[in-house]
Design a protein around this motif. Structure first.
Motif, PDB file in Angstrom:
ATOM      1  N   ALA A  19       1.271  -1.408  -0.129  1.00  0.00           N
ATOM      2  CA  ALA A  19       0.194  -0.003  -0.199  1.00  0.00           C
ATOM      3  C   ALA A  19       1.068   1.402  -0.301  1.00  0.00           C
ATOM      4  O   ALA A  19       0.377   2.872  -0.682  1.00  0.00           O
ATOM      5  N   GLY A  42      -2.498   5.149  -0.915  1.00  0.00           N
ATOM      6  CA  GLY A  42      -1.493   5.681   0.416  1.00  0.00           C
ATOM      7  C   GLY A  42      -1.971   6.928   1.738  1.00  0.00           C
ATOM      8  O   GLY A  42      -1.588   6.388   2.533  1.00  0.00           O
ATOM      9  N   THR A  45      -3.489   5.330   5.118  1.00  0.00           N
ATOM     10  CA  THR A  45      -2.738   4.366   5.292  1.00  0.00           C
ATOM     11  C   THR A  45      -1.250   4.914   5.883  1.00  0.00           C
ATOM     12  O   THR A  45      -0.658   4.757   6.744  1.00  0.00           O
TER      13      THR A  45
END
Length: 253
Positions: A19, A42, A45
């Protein structure tokens, strides 16, 4: 004092899916950094990796690289994760007040830290609500259910709840995505007011919002940082063709 955030070579895998790919990014103390880019690139994340919420949201996630928040080496084995999350607060896309009163929502964190004195708690709640620009709207209603507030008020309550434990950093994951224009404007004014006291990282799909309230901007694509710099420079003279294509609506992921 608001800390610097330094990220070097950060990669994150969800099982076999990568990711984030070797992301390096610095956020200066007391500034607002906007993260922009297409969905799934991303950005969220990255936020969750900074305060290790990624471990709770995705237990099989694997993280590699170095993250430093002030004097905290985030992934060092000796790091106290609970203390890290106190110092690095998180505000999510959808307001998530607890099913308690307004007062008890804001007092929740201080009580977990052992604050029991009623006068101290009242002072903390009042100061946090004032910082979140909500005090004038709820000062006579502190015992009412938090879920009775409007969506915009609930989001500011969640910000007050994060501020009540005296963090150094605020991570904000699309905090206005579900709000009406008036509530969005209030949150943006709040972020501007908090600048300097906290280091803030804001994920947003609203490019105008990023341009209005951030000092610096990072453009993410396919798990990588394509370009980062002063917000004005990014929006008026991007160095990378991918950045320009995204800002002008011609980007294809």
């Amino acid at each position: 004092m608001a800390p610097e955030i330094r990220v070097e070579g950060l990669s994150v895998w969800y099982d076999r899916q990568r990711a984030l790919k070797d992301v390096s990014l610095n956020v200066r103390p007391g500034t607002v950094m906007a993260l922009i880019g297409p969905s799934g690139c991303g950005k969220s994340t990255f936020l969750r990796a900074i305060n290790r919420l990624i471990e709770e949201s995705t237990p099989r996630a694997r993280v590699q690289g170095h993250v430093q928040v002030g004097d905290i080496d985030v992934y060092h084995p000796s790091t106290d994760v609970n203390d890290l999350r106190r110092r690095v607060g998180m505000v999510f896309q959808l307001p998530n007040p607890f099913p308690f009163s307004i007062f008890d929502n804001v007092a929740y964190g201080p009580r977990l830290q052992g604050v029991r004195d009623g006068r101290t708690l009242r002072r903390l709640v009042e100061n946090s609500l004032k910082q979140a620009a909500l005090w004038d709207e709820v000062r006579g209603k502190l015992r009412r259910p938090a879920l009775a507030l409007s969506g915009g008020q609930q989001q500011r309550l969640c910000i007050a709840r994060a501020l009540a434990v005296n963090p150094d950093v605020l991570l904000m994951d699309e905090p206005t995505a579900s709000l009406d224009p008036l509530s969005t404007s209030k949150i943006e004014e709040l972020v501007a007011d908090l600048r300097g006291r906290y280091t803030i990282i804001l994920v947003t799909h609203n490019l105008r919002q990023a341009a209005r309230i951030s000092d610096h901007t990072a453009f993410f694509s396919n798990g990588m940082v394509i370009e980062t710099g002063d917000t004005r420079q990014i929006f008026t003279a991007p160095r990378e063709q991918q950045t320009e294509e995204y800002l002008t609506g011609r980007y294809e992921d």
